[in-house]
Scaffold this motif. Sequence first.
Motif, PDB file in Angstrom:
ATOM      1  N   HIS A 133       0.828  -1.196   0.000  1.00  0.00           N
ATOM      2  CA  HIS A 133       0.000   0.000   0.000  1.00  0.00           C
ATOM      3  C   HIS A 133       0.869   1.255   0.000  1.00  0.00           C
ATOM      4  O   HIS A 133       1.948   1.277   0.586  1.00  0.00           O
TER       5      HIS A 133
ATOM      6  N   GLN B 208      -4.941   1.889   1.500  1.00  0.00           N
ATOM      7  CA  GLN B 208      -5.793   1.465   2.617  1.00  0.00           C
ATOM      8  C   GLN B 208      -5.323   2.237   3.832  1.00  0.00           C
ATOM      9  O   GLN B 208      -4.136   2.257   4.133  1.00  0.00           O
TER      10      GLN B 208
ATOM     11  N   GLU C  87     -11.240   0.610   3.011  1.00  0.00           N
ATOM     12  CA  GLU C  87     -10.871  -0.718   2.524  1.00  0.00           C
ATOM     13  C   GLU C  87      -9.872  -0.518   1.399  1.00  0.00           C
ATOM     14  O   GLU C  87      -9.711   0.592   0.893  1.00  0.00           O
ATOM     15  N   GLU C  88      -9.230  -1.596   0.967  1.00  0.00           N
ATOM     16  CA  GLU C  88      -8.253  -1.443  -0.105  1.00  0.00           C
ATOM     17  C   GLU C  88      -8.921  -0.894  -1.367  1.00  0.00           C
ATOM     18  O   GLU C  88      -9.997  -1.336  -1.758  1.00  0.00           O
TER      19      GLU C  88
END
Length: 123
Positions: free
Chosen positions: A19, A39, A92-93
Amino acid sequence: MSAPEAIDLAAKFAAFSDHWRPKIAAQLNGQDVRLVKTQGVFPWHSHPDAEEMFLCFQGRFRVEFRDRVVELSPGQMVVVPRGVEHRTASDEEAHVMIFEPSEVVNTGDSEASAFTAPAGVRV
Protein backbone atom coordinates in the motif's frame (compact mmCIF):
# COMPACT_ATOMS: atom_id res chain seq x y z
CA MET A 1 10.78 2.47 -30.93
CA SER A 2 8.66 -0.64 -30.57
CA ALA A 3 4.96 -0.68 -31.41
CA PRO A 4 2.65 0.21 -28.50
CA GLU A 5 0.86 -2.62 -26.75
CA ALA A 6 -2.24 -2.70 -24.58
CA ILE A 7 -1.64 -2.30 -20.85
CA ASP A 8 -3.76 -4.64 -18.75
CA LEU A 9 -4.45 -2.56 -15.63
CA ALA A 10 -6.00 -5.43 -13.65
CA ALA A 11 -2.87 -7.55 -14.29
CA LYS A 12 -0.62 -4.64 -13.31
CA PHE A 13 -2.49 -4.13 -10.04
CA ALA A 14 -2.34 -7.90 -9.38
CA ALA A 15 1.45 -7.78 -9.69
CA PHE A 16 1.97 -6.00 -6.34
CA SER A 17 0.39 -5.93 -2.89
CA ASP A 18 2.01 -3.09 -0.93
CA HIS A 19 0.00 0.00 0.00
CA TRP A 20 0.96 3.63 -0.65
CA ARG A 21 3.86 2.69 -2.99
CA PRO A 22 2.98 4.00 -6.47
CA LYS A 23 4.36 2.03 -9.42
CA ILE A 24 4.87 3.42 -12.92
CA ALA A 25 2.66 1.71 -15.50
CA ALA A 26 3.44 4.11 -18.37
CA GLN A 27 5.07 7.45 -19.13
CA LEU A 28 4.12 10.17 -21.60
CA ASN A 29 5.10 13.80 -22.13
CA GLY A 30 7.06 14.00 -18.87
CA GLN A 31 4.16 12.49 -16.92
CA ASP A 32 3.87 9.20 -15.08
CA VAL A 33 0.79 7.02 -15.04
CA ARG A 34 1.21 5.50 -11.58
CA LEU A 35 -0.77 2.69 -9.99
CA VAL A 36 -1.19 2.51 -6.23
CA LYS A 37 -3.09 0.39 -3.76
CA THR A 38 -4.40 2.32 -0.78
CA GLN A 39 -5.79 1.46 2.62
CA GLY A 40 -5.90 3.75 5.63
CA VAL A 41 -4.94 7.43 5.62
CA PHE A 42 -2.00 9.13 3.88
CA PRO A 43 -0.30 12.20 5.46
CA TRP A 44 -1.34 15.79 4.70
CA HIS A 45 0.83 17.35 1.98
CA SER A 46 0.82 19.51 -1.14
CA HIS A 47 2.72 19.70 -4.41
CA PRO A 48 3.68 23.36 -4.97
CA ASP A 49 4.59 22.89 -8.65
CA ALA A 50 2.26 20.16 -9.94
CA GLU A 51 -1.35 19.12 -10.27
CA GLU A 52 -2.29 15.50 -9.54
CA MET A 53 -5.11 13.51 -11.06
CA PHE A 54 -6.54 10.55 -9.14
CA LEU A 55 -8.74 8.00 -10.96
CA CYS A 56 -10.43 5.34 -8.86
CA PHE A 57 -10.09 1.97 -10.62
CA GLN A 58 -11.43 -0.35 -7.93
CA GLY A 59 -12.97 0.15 -4.48
CA ARG A 60 -13.83 3.49 -2.88
CA PHE A 61 -11.21 6.21 -2.46
CA ARG A 62 -11.32 9.71 -1.11
CA VAL A 63 -9.27 12.87 -1.38
CA GLU A 64 -9.59 15.00 1.72
CA PHE A 65 -9.09 18.76 1.68
CA ARG A 66 -9.17 21.02 4.73
CA ASP A 67 -12.68 22.21 3.83
CA ARG A 68 -14.26 19.19 2.08
CA VAL A 69 -13.92 15.54 1.09
CA VAL A 70 -14.22 14.19 -2.46
CA GLU A 71 -15.43 10.55 -2.50
CA LEU A 72 -14.58 8.51 -5.59
CA SER A 73 -16.10 5.28 -6.88
CA PRO A 74 -14.68 3.23 -9.76
CA GLY A 75 -14.55 5.29 -12.93
CA GLN A 76 -14.52 8.64 -11.10
CA MET A 77 -11.60 11.06 -10.91
CA VAL A 78 -10.53 14.31 -9.32
CA VAL A 79 -7.73 16.77 -10.08
CA VAL A 80 -5.93 18.34 -7.13
CA PRO A 81 -4.66 21.82 -8.07
CA ARG A 82 -1.01 22.65 -7.49
CA GLY A 83 -0.26 23.91 -4.02
CA VAL A 84 -3.52 22.68 -2.45
CA GLU A 85 -3.05 20.75 0.78
CA HIS A 86 -4.69 17.33 0.72
CA ARG A 87 -4.48 13.76 1.91
CA THR A 88 -5.84 10.57 0.44
CA ALA A 89 -7.59 7.71 2.18
CA SER A 90 -9.62 4.54 1.81
CA ASP A 91 -11.29 2.50 4.53
CA GLU A 92 -10.87 -0.72 2.52
CA GLU A 93 -8.25 -1.44 -0.11
CA ALA A 94 -8.70 0.66 -3.26
CA HIS A 95 -6.82 0.61 -6.56
CA VAL A 96 -6.05 4.07 -7.93
CA MET A 97 -4.36 5.53 -11.01
CA ILE A 98 -2.40 8.74 -10.56
CA PHE A 99 -1.29 11.05 -13.38
CA GLU A 100 1.44 13.51 -12.42
CA PRO A 101 4.83 14.81 -13.58
CA SER A 102 7.56 12.17 -13.35
CA GLU A 103 9.62 14.16 -10.84
CA VAL A 104 6.79 14.42 -8.29
CA VAL A 105 7.45 12.69 -4.95
CA ASN A 106 4.28 11.08 -3.59
CA THR A 107 4.59 12.76 -0.17
CA GLY A 108 5.02 16.21 -1.72
CA ASP A 109 6.25 18.90 0.65
CA SER A 110 5.91 16.82 3.82
CA GLU A 111 8.99 15.32 5.44
CA ALA A 112 10.23 11.98 4.16
CA SER A 113 8.55 9.14 6.03
CA ALA A 114 7.53 5.51 5.73
CA PHE A 115 4.96 6.76 3.18
CA THR A 116 7.62 8.17 0.83
CA ALA A 117 7.79 5.77 -2.10
CA PRO A 118 11.02 4.99 -3.94
CA ALA A 119 11.25 6.79 -7.28
CA GLY A 120 11.16 5.07 -10.65
CA VAL A 121 9.67 1.70 -9.62
CA ARG A 122 7.81 0.13 -12.56
CA VAL A 123 5.14 -2.53 -12.73
